[in-house]
Scaffold this motif. Structure first.
Motif: not given
Length: 417
Positions: A375-404
């Motif tokens: 549970l502890l490891y998976f929480t850290a993993l998913l928070v890190h994965r979520e942060a990586r995904d956020e950066q990719q989506c921001l680069r890919k979708y730009g203003l639309a992702w900020r609105e989301y």
């Protein structure tokens, strides 16, 4: 994604972080394996007593591990119930993937069942966990080296966005080639769900059998852990096609990070709760077990509902099940869901995952922190994965992702994070 010709930003702390993780992850795995069978079963602290020098190796371990890998590869190459196309690659092509992971799980279960009926001592597998983990770790290093060398001959269009920094340690860790293949065997896709996940289920079953041999019958806690995790693995393999749109397949190269994770970390650390219960049996009353089952059911309902909604929308936005959902248009032509499960938090599937992780740990009681490592490891993993995904989506979708993000402010847990 970074523009062509410019280096992708380094992740995981760059080369130093990659080198540290290549040492820390195997060390953590062996610590957990040793701690689970030790008397104190401490998550923080050295296991006592230390293992004998020969405990980490057995001449039979390489044969067993290679036989297992070969068996799953043979199942992969069998005719599939469906062949799916992956995402469009840099050269505009699409790779084809067999969708037969659940078939491999069923065939494995039949073979193991026949073996047990014929006298196969499945419970003895628990005595081989340390040697098998050592073989899997060594194999992950050797496999990653071969993948790194193979990528030297790959065309630029076949390389991953992030694993080609020019630093050999970092690129070895992250993986240079996006979709390395040996003939019709896609190495990353095969390892992602087959040998590790099905191996996890097999280890759990061996621990259950060993407990029955030691105590006359498996405990209720052991049944719950086996049942919950079998449901999770079965669900992943039944919905195998969904993995083709995940970050692991579409973005990350296949290097040590994924090779070690798939082949060693998943089967030997995700089975930690069952390992703990074999050596530290826990009483579990039926009313408490019922509450734990309810928690797991809630987590699974959120996890499956969110993933199914996303996959249905990606396949056919006009499907009646998702046609009424509100969306945000992006410059790429894709739509971002902003209602339904994906209007509650940005990653509702992660929320379901974490609730299930809690349910898997609760049968182990609350006297030890060790079973809650997942549970502890998976929480850290998913928070890190979520942060990586956020950066990719921001680069890919730009203003639309900020609105989301403005419309859906919480990332994983409503009103918390």
């Amino acid at each position: 994604m970074a523009p062509q010709g410019s280096p992708a930003p380094l992740e995981f702390g760059g080369p130093l972080g990659a080198a540290a993780l290549m040492l820390l992850l195997p060390a953590t795995m062996f610590h957990l394996l040793l701690a689970a069978r030790s008397g104190p079963a401490r998550l923080l602290g050295l296991p006592a007593p230390p293992p004998a020098p020969g405990a980490l190796w057995s001449p039979a371990a390489p044969l067993l591990w290679l036989s297992w890998l070969g068996l799953q590869a043979a199942f992969y190459l069998l005719p599939a119930r469906k062949v799916a196309e992956g995402q469009e690659l840099k050269d505009k092509s699409r790779l084809r993937y067999p969708i037969n992971g659940f078939q491999a799980l069923v065939l494995t279960a039949l073979l193991v069942g026949l073996g047990v009926c014929a006298g196969l001592p499945l419970g003895m597998l628990t005595d081989m966990l340390l040697p098998l983990a050592a073989v899997a770790t060594l194999a992950a290093f050797l496999f990653s080296l071969l993948l790194y060398l193979k990528a030297l001959l790959a065309p630029a269009s076949a390389l991953a966005p992030g694993g080609n920094s020019g630093n050999p340690i970092y690129d070895f860790f992250l993986g240079r080639e996006l979709n390395p293949r040996l003939g019709s065997l896609d190495c990353k896709y095969f390892c992602e769900l087959r040998p590790g996940l099905i191996g996890w289920v097999l280890i759990n079953l061996a621990l259950l059998v060993q407990e029955a041999e030691l105590r006359g019958s498996p405990s209720l806690a052991m049944w719950l852990v086996n049942g919950f995790q079998l449901l999770y693995v079965g669900d992943a393999l039944w919905h195998e096609e969904a993995i083709l749109t995940t970050m692991d397949i579409t973005h990350d190269g296949f290097g040590f990070m994924l090779a070690f994770g798939d082949l060693a970390w998943v089967p030997f650390t995700y089975s930690l709760q069952a390992q703990f219960l074999l050596y530290h049996p826990q009483p579990l009353e039926l009313p408490v077990a019922s509450v734990i089952c309810l928690i797991n059911a809630v987590g699974y309902y959120i996890f499956r509902g969110a993933n199914s909604q996303k996959n249905t929308f990606r396949k056919n936005p006009s499907d009646p099940r998702v046609a009424g959902l509100e969306t945000i248009s992006t410059a790429t032509g894709r739509q971002l869901l902003v209602s339904g499960w994906w209007g509650m938090v940005r990653h509702p599937n992660y929320l379901g995952d974490l609730i299930m992780a809690l349910a898997w740990s609760l049968p182990c009681g609350v006297s030890h922190l060790l079973p809650y490592f997942y549970l502890l490891y998976f929480t850290a993993l998913l928070v890190h994965r979520e942060a990586r995904d956020e950066q990719q989506c921001l680069r890919k979708y730009g203003l639309a992702w900020r609105e989301y993000c403005r419309r859906v402010p919480y990332r994983i847990v409503p009103y918390v994070y």
